[in-house]
Design an enzyme around this catalytic site. Sequence first.
Site, short mmCIF file in Angstrom:
data_model
loop_
_atom_site.label_atom_id
_atom_site.label_comp_id
_atom_site.label_asym_id
_atom_site.label_seq_id
_atom_site.Cartn_x
_atom_site.Cartn_y
_atom_site.Cartn_z
N ASP A 21 3.25 -17.49 -6.09
CA ASP A 21 3.89 -16.22 -5.71
C ASP A 21 3.72 -15.94 -4.22
O ASP A 21 2.72 -16.34 -3.62
CB ASP A 21 3.27 -15.09 -6.54
CG ASP A 21 4.12 -13.83 -6.50
OD1 ASP A 21 5.30 -13.91 -6.08
OD2 ASP A 21 3.60 -12.76 -6.87
N ASN A 23 6.37 -16.33 -1.75
CA ASN A 23 7.28 -17.02 -0.81
C ASN A 23 8.15 -16.03 -0.05
O ASN A 23 8.36 -16.17 1.16
CB ASN A 23 8.22 -17.96 -1.58
CG ASN A 23 7.50 -19.12 -2.22
OD1 ASN A 23 6.34 -19.35 -1.92
ND2 ASN A 23 8.19 -19.83 -3.09
N ARG A 25 7.67 -12.74 0.59
CA ARG A 25 6.92 -11.94 1.56
C ARG A 25 6.53 -12.77 2.78
O ARG A 25 6.58 -12.32 3.90
CB ARG A 25 5.65 -11.36 0.90
CG ARG A 25 5.92 -10.05 0.18
CD ARG A 25 4.80 -9.70 -0.75
NE ARG A 25 4.83 -10.52 -1.95
CZ ARG A 25 3.84 -10.61 -2.83
NH1 ARG A 25 2.73 -9.94 -2.63
NH2 ARG A 25 3.97 -11.35 -3.90
N TRP A 26 6.16 -14.01 2.55
CA TRP A 26 5.77 -14.91 3.63
C TRP A 26 6.93 -15.07 4.61
O TRP A 26 6.76 -14.99 5.83
CB TRP A 26 5.37 -16.27 3.04
CG TRP A 26 4.82 -17.25 4.02
CD1 TRP A 26 3.52 -17.38 4.40
CD2 TRP A 26 5.55 -18.27 4.73
NE1 TRP A 26 3.39 -18.41 5.30
CE2 TRP A 26 4.62 -18.97 5.52
CE3 TRP A 26 6.88 -18.64 4.76
CZ2 TRP A 26 4.98 -20.03 6.34
CZ3 TRP A 26 7.25 -19.70 5.59
CH2 TRP A 26 6.31 -20.39 6.36
N THR A 67 12.65 -16.75 -16.55
CA THR A 67 13.93 -16.25 -17.11
C THR A 67 14.34 -14.96 -16.38
O THR A 67 15.52 -14.66 -16.29
CB THR A 67 13.80 -15.97 -18.63
OG1 THR A 67 12.65 -15.14 -18.84
CG2 THR A 67 13.62 -17.23 -19.43
N ASN A 69 13.93 -14.47 -13.19
CA ASN A 69 14.40 -14.77 -11.82
C ASN A 69 15.92 -14.82 -11.69
O ASN A 69 16.46 -14.73 -10.59
CB ASN A 69 13.79 -16.10 -11.32
CG ASN A 69 12.33 -15.99 -10.96
OD1 ASN A 69 11.59 -16.97 -11.03
ND2 ASN A 69 11.87 -14.81 -10.56
N ARG A 189 -3.13 -17.59 -9.53
CA ARG A 189 -1.97 -16.86 -9.04
C ARG A 189 -2.20 -16.51 -7.57
O ARG A 189 -3.24 -15.97 -7.21
CB ARG A 189 -1.72 -15.57 -9.82
CG ARG A 189 -0.46 -14.87 -9.28
CD ARG A 189 -0.07 -13.63 -10.02
NE ARG A 189 1.24 -13.20 -9.54
CZ ARG A 189 2.20 -12.69 -10.26
NH1 ARG A 189 2.01 -12.51 -11.53
NH2 ARG A 189 3.37 -12.33 -9.73
C1 FPP Z 1 7.70 -16.70 -6.14
O1 FPP Z 1 7.70 -16.11 -4.86
C2 FPP Z 1 8.25 -18.05 -6.10
C3 FPP Z 1 9.32 -18.47 -6.82
C4 FPP Z 1 10.08 -17.60 -7.73
C5 FPP Z 1 9.84 -19.83 -6.68
C6 FPP Z 1 8.85 -20.93 -6.51
C7 FPP Z 1 9.55 -22.12 -6.05
C8 FPP Z 1 9.10 -23.00 -5.13
C9 FPP Z 1 7.76 -22.96 -4.52
C10 FPP Z 1 9.98 -24.07 -4.66
C11 FPP Z 1 10.17 -25.33 -5.35
C12 FPP Z 1 9.22 -25.78 -6.33
C13 FPP Z 1 9.15 -27.06 -6.78
C14 FPP Z 1 8.29 -27.33 -7.92
C15 FPP Z 1 9.85 -28.19 -6.16
P1 FPP Z 1 8.52 -14.77 -4.67
O2 FPP Z 1 9.90 -15.13 -4.21
O3 FPP Z 1 8.49 -13.94 -5.89
O4 FPP Z 1 7.74 -14.08 -3.50
P2 FPP Z 1 7.55 -12.50 -3.27
O5 FPP Z 1 6.71 -12.00 -4.41
O6 FPP Z 1 6.84 -12.45 -1.96
O7 FPP Z 1 8.91 -11.89 -3.23
#
Ligand code: FPP
Length: 249
Positions: A21, A23, A25-26, A67, A69, A189
């Site tokens: 989790d 990505n 925010r980063w 599901t 997402n 997590r």
């Molecule tokens: C959650 O961060 C992350 C995801 C819903 C997707 C994860 C996918 C990857 C790391 C890419 C590909 C993976 C593989 C196995 C090749 P978020 O978007 O919910 O972050 P946030 O909570 O900061 O909004």
Amino acid sequence: MSFLSKINKDKTPKHVAIIMDGNGRWAQQQGHDRLFGHNFGVESVREVLKAAQELNVKYLTLYAFSTENWNRPKMEVDGLMDLLVRSISNEVDELHESDVIISGIGDLDGLPNSCKDELNAAYERTKNNKGINLILALNYSARWELTEVNKKIAAKVQSGKLQLSEITDELISNELTTKGIPDPELLIRTSGELRISNFLLWQIAYAELYFTDKLWPDFKKEDFYEAILDYQSRERRFGMVSAQIEKNL
Ligand code: FPP
């Protein structure tokens, strides 16, 4: 000193599951769109997989797409699916060479054909390998999984193929999408959220939970070692008392 040197390699968990989790925010912290974060998240997947291989972890399950997402903006959903297809396709040769078995759990029929096909091809190519199992949870949610299990079991009871008295913990485990995979001993997590978010609810009954504030694209090998070390510092009692655990050692 690296956390690696402190890890007891004979006592690493066999199965580690990760909710990747943070990505979005980063990326936003750096003024980029969310997909930028997902792209960088792939590098963390590579690193963590290598760390898990070094530590003889046999199963690494990654929550890559839930599901829920599908409710994200179309651009992000399309971008994520595209990233998954590209990542599997780009990495499969190297993964195969390092003996990785790639598979998926979840409602895989509900994925776009491109993703389903890439995953199936990767599985067919790697299924006879002997190394770590890299399990991608795609279009997965625990409530979906448990609902499906309930339907399957109810149908068997209704048709007379199964008696109520035959419904056991083990029978339920064998109807899950994780059939044949041991339960995770450790669930990690990232991103500081203290939630399970509909992930492996049945399977994590006795898992140790590890939460870190690191956002997924910042979570690297050293962070994985740190989580393993933390796991090794815990006493897993499975409902018993400490004295019983010591006796069993
Ligand atoms: C959650 O961060 C992350 C995801 C819903 C997707 C994860 C996918 C990857 C790391 C890419 C590909 C993976 C593989 C196995 C090749 P978020 O978007 O919910 O972050 P946030 O909570 O900061 O909004």
